[in-house]
Motif scaffolding. Structure first.
Motif, PDB file in Angstrom:
ATOM      1  N   TRP A  87       8.220  11.126  -4.074  1.00  0.00           N
ATOM      2  CA  TRP A  87       7.916   9.703  -3.994  1.00  0.00           C
ATOM      3  C   TRP A  87       9.024   8.960  -3.263  1.00  0.00           C
ATOM      4  O   TRP A  87      10.204   9.136  -3.535  1.00  0.00           O
ATOM      5  N   ASN A  88       8.635   8.131  -2.315  1.00  0.00           N
ATOM      6  CA  ASN A  88       9.584   7.317  -1.552  1.00  0.00           C
ATOM      7  C   ASN A  88       9.237   5.857  -1.806  1.00  0.00           C
ATOM      8  O   ASN A  88       8.179   5.389  -1.395  1.00  0.00           O
ATOM      9  N   PRO A  89      10.114   5.092  -2.447  1.00  0.00           N
ATOM     10  CA  PRO A  89       9.797   3.704  -2.757  1.00  0.00           C
ATOM     11  C   PRO A  89       9.567   2.848  -1.515  1.00  0.00           C
ATOM     12  O   PRO A  89       8.847   1.864  -1.559  1.00  0.00           O
ATOM     13  N   SER A  91       7.817   3.607   0.983  1.00  0.00           N
ATOM     14  CA  SER A  91       6.434   3.751   1.430  1.00  0.00           C
ATOM     15  C   SER A  91       5.507   2.756   0.719  1.00  0.00           C
ATOM     16  O   SER A  91       4.384   2.540   1.148  1.00  0.00           O
ATOM     17  N   GLU A  92       5.984   2.142  -0.352  1.00  0.00           N
ATOM     18  CA  GLU A  92       5.191   1.184  -1.111  1.00  0.00           C
ATOM     19  C   GLU A  92       5.283  -0.238  -0.554  1.00  0.00           C
ATOM     20  O   GLU A  92       4.551  -1.121  -0.973  1.00  0.00           O
ATOM     21  N   ILE A  93       6.196  -0.480   0.378  1.00  0.00           N
ATOM     22  CA  ILE A  93       6.376  -1.818   0.938  1.00  0.00           C
ATOM     23  C   ILE A  93       5.229  -2.125   1.889  1.00  0.00           C
ATOM     24  O   ILE A  93       4.887  -1.326   2.758  1.00  0.00           O
ATOM     25  N   GLU A  94       4.654  -3.312   1.724  1.00  0.00           N
ATOM     26  CA  GLU A  94       3.544  -3.711   2.580  1.00  0.00           C
ATOM     27  C   GLU A  94       4.055  -4.171   3.938  1.00  0.00           C
ATOM     28  O   GLU A  94       5.146  -4.720   4.059  1.00  0.00           O
TER      29      GLU A  94
END
Length: 105
Positions: A87-89, A91-94
Motif C-alpha cells: 500500500w502506498n498512501p 496513490s490515494e491522493i486525488e
C-alpha cells in the motif's frame, strides 16, 4: 434502596430484569446515562429513570465480548493497524484536474 451513581466503565445488573450493562457515557448537561447492554445494544436513561432502577454494581462479565464475536486474540490487538506492505498512501491522493483544468496553487 439508595441510588447508585453511574460511573463510566463500570458494569451493573438490573435486579428486577436481570439485564447486565456497562455505563459508556454520562451527560451532566442533559442529565442522562448511556449504557451498552451485554448484547451490544445501546440504551439511554434520564437520571430520574436511573434513580428508579434496582441496581447492583458487578464485575465485568467474562463473556461480554461474545456479542461482538471477538476472541481474546482479537481483543488484544484492536488498536493495531494492519496495512498491506504494497500500500502506498500517495496513490490515494486525488488529482488536481477538474473538468480538464489543472488546479494550480
Amino acid at each position: 434502596m439508595a441510588a447508585i451513581r453511574p460511573q463510566i466503565g463500570y458494569w451493573y445488573k438490573d435486579i428486577e430484569s436481570g439485564q447486565l450493562f456497562e455505563v459508556v457515557a454520562v451527560d451532566d448537561d442533559s442529565d442522562s446515562v448511556e449504557a451498552q447492554l451485554i448484547d451490544g445494544e445501546l440504551c439511554q436513561y434520564d437520571m430520574d429513570s436511573w434513580d428508579q432502577l434496582s441496581l447492583e454494581m458487578i464485575e465485568e462479565p467474562e463473556d461480554w465480548r461474545n456479542a461482538f464475536e471477538l476472541s481474546d486474540d482479537d481483543y488484544r490487538f484492536l488498536d493495531d493497524t494492519m496495512v498491506p506492505e504494497s500500500w502506498n498512501p500517495l496513490s490515494e491522493i486525488e488529482s488536481d484536474i477538474i473538468n480538464g483544468i489543472i488546479d494550480e496553487y
